[in-house]
Enzyme design. Structure first.
Site, short mmCIF file in Angstrom:
data_model
loop_
_atom_site.label_atom_id
_atom_site.label_comp_id
_atom_site.label_asym_id
_atom_site.label_seq_id
_atom_site.Cartn_x
_atom_site.Cartn_y
_atom_site.Cartn_z
N ARG A 1 0.86 -1.18 0.00
CA ARG A 1 0.00 0.00 0.00
C ARG A 1 0.90 1.24 0.00
NH1 ARG A 1 -3.44 -2.63 -1.62
NH2 ARG A 1 -5.56 -2.94 -0.86
N GLU B 1 -3.61 7.62 -4.39
CA GLU B 1 -3.81 7.13 -5.77
C GLU B 1 -5.14 7.62 -6.32
OE1 GLU B 1 -1.87 2.81 -4.65
OE2 GLU B 1 -3.70 2.83 -5.86
N HIS C 1 -1.00 0.23 -9.79
CA HIS C 1 -1.68 -0.71 -8.89
C HIS C 1 -2.17 -1.94 -9.66
CE1 HIS C 1 -3.90 -0.91 -4.76
NE2 HIS C 1 -3.59 -2.13 -5.20
C1 DGY Z 1 -6.01 -5.83 -2.97
O1 DGY Z 1 -6.83 -6.70 -3.25
O2 DGY Z 1 -5.92 -5.36 -1.85
C2 DGY Z 1 -5.10 -5.39 -4.03
O3 DGY Z 1 -4.40 -4.25 -3.71
C3 DGY Z 1 -5.81 -5.22 -5.37
O4 DGY Z 1 -4.83 -5.52 -6.33
#
Ligand code: DGY
Length: 326
Positions: A245, A274, A292
């Protein structure tokens, strides 16, 4: 069909949307076109929907939770990360939350490997140079990168994805694996995942790492965990990989570490705020920027939908969903 109102906040792969509709669980709204939900839409959903199937990029206003109390019964999230959901507020207002682990482990680790290789071997820079017609031909000093095979990878967060990264690094590239996790990892798990060595702190991992790869969850507990202290502890010229993240990294400290040479490059799939990236990112050719994409393969994105649906079905039948967030 029940009169349960079910809202999917963003477009899913069609196969997953069709599968949801085919379950006959209620009146399903597949929200199209695919744009972020506004605050007003969330507030309306709080009053109208029994089930919300949100996803990781949703910005859920704090006012949503009390307004949804007594109406929304479950947020069956499409995604493993749930730092966009206020779990305490959901609990206080009687809203169950589920997520979608496992189905995206391999693809996220694959992407992290890709970022590591691309950053280390300067593939993004090379691609841009070639595309621009600026390549002056092979020469001994051209675009020298960092060797991956046999180097040490430091992993922060040794859950499913951290372990999958360790296996790829160790068995694929002969890397030594050191890691940090608050959880005391049993010896058999360490042995099965690249003979990984658990160290006592992130700084100790950083001090040994040629590559530092982040796999911890987002949220308040990990906010800006990768800060100036961590960057200063790294071996000079190390490379950071973040597929976890954005908010786990202090981006000011990241730019300082790149400026000082403490970091030689970075491969990033996730960012603060983002998709509105800090404009400073554009100044660094040695940062690989990905939008992402960790889970972005056909089978995985369908699998995430199926997993969210399984959780919802269990909940609506009165069972405990397999992926209930507690
Ligand atoms: C999630 O599922 O948390 C991911 O970041 C999506 O790719």
């Amino acid at each position: 069909m029940s009169d349960m109102k079910i809202l999917v906040t963003r477009a899913w792969p069609k196969e997953a949307e069709d599968h949801l509709v085919a379950q006959g669980l209620g009146d399903v709204t597949l929200r199209h076109p695919d744009s972020p939900m506004s605050k007003d839409e969330f507030m309306a959903a709080a009053e109208e929907c029994d089930v919300i199937m949100p996803t990781v990029s949703d910005k859920i206003p704090p006012e949503f939770y009390p307004a949804a109390s007594g109406k929304v019964k479950i947020m069956a999230n499409y995604g493993v990360g749930f730092n966009h959901i206020d779990i305490d507020a959901a609990r206080e207002n009687g809203i169950a939350v589920t997520n979608t682990p496992e189905v995206l482990t391999d693809c996220t680790a694959d992407l992290a490997m890709g970022l590591m290789l691309t950053a280390a071997r300067r593939i993004g820079e090379g691609e841009r140079e070639t595309r621009a017609g600026d390549w002056a031909g092979w020469r001994p000093t051209h675009m020298i990168g960092k060797k991956v095979t046999g180097a040490t990878i430091g992993i922060v967060g040794f859950g499913r994805i951290g372990q999958a990264m360790a296996r790829r690094a160790h068995y694929g590239f002969g890397m030594r694996v050191v890691f940090q996790d608050a959880w005391q990892v049993p010896d058999d798990i360490k042995a099965q995942n690249g003979n990984a060595e658990q160290l006592g702190s992130i700084a100790e991992v950083a001090a040994q790492a040629d590559f530092l790869s982040l796999h911890m969850p987002g949220g308040a507990d990990t906010y800006k965990m990768i800060n100036a202290d961590v960057f200063n502890a790294l071996k000079p010229g190390a490379i950071l990989v973040n597929s976890a993240r954005g908010d786990v990294v202090d981006e000011d400290a990241l730019f300082d570490a790149l400026d000082s040479g403490q970091l030689s490059a970075a491969g990033l799939d996730v960012f603060h705020n983002e998709p509105a990236l800090d404009p400073r990112f554009m100044n660094y050719g040695n940062i690989v920027l990905a939008p992402h994409l960790g889970s972005a393969t056909d089978g995985t994105r369908v699998g995430m939908g199926y997993r969210a649906i399984e959780n919802l079905k269990a909940f609506l039948s009165g069972d405990t969903p397999g992926d209930l967030v507690t």
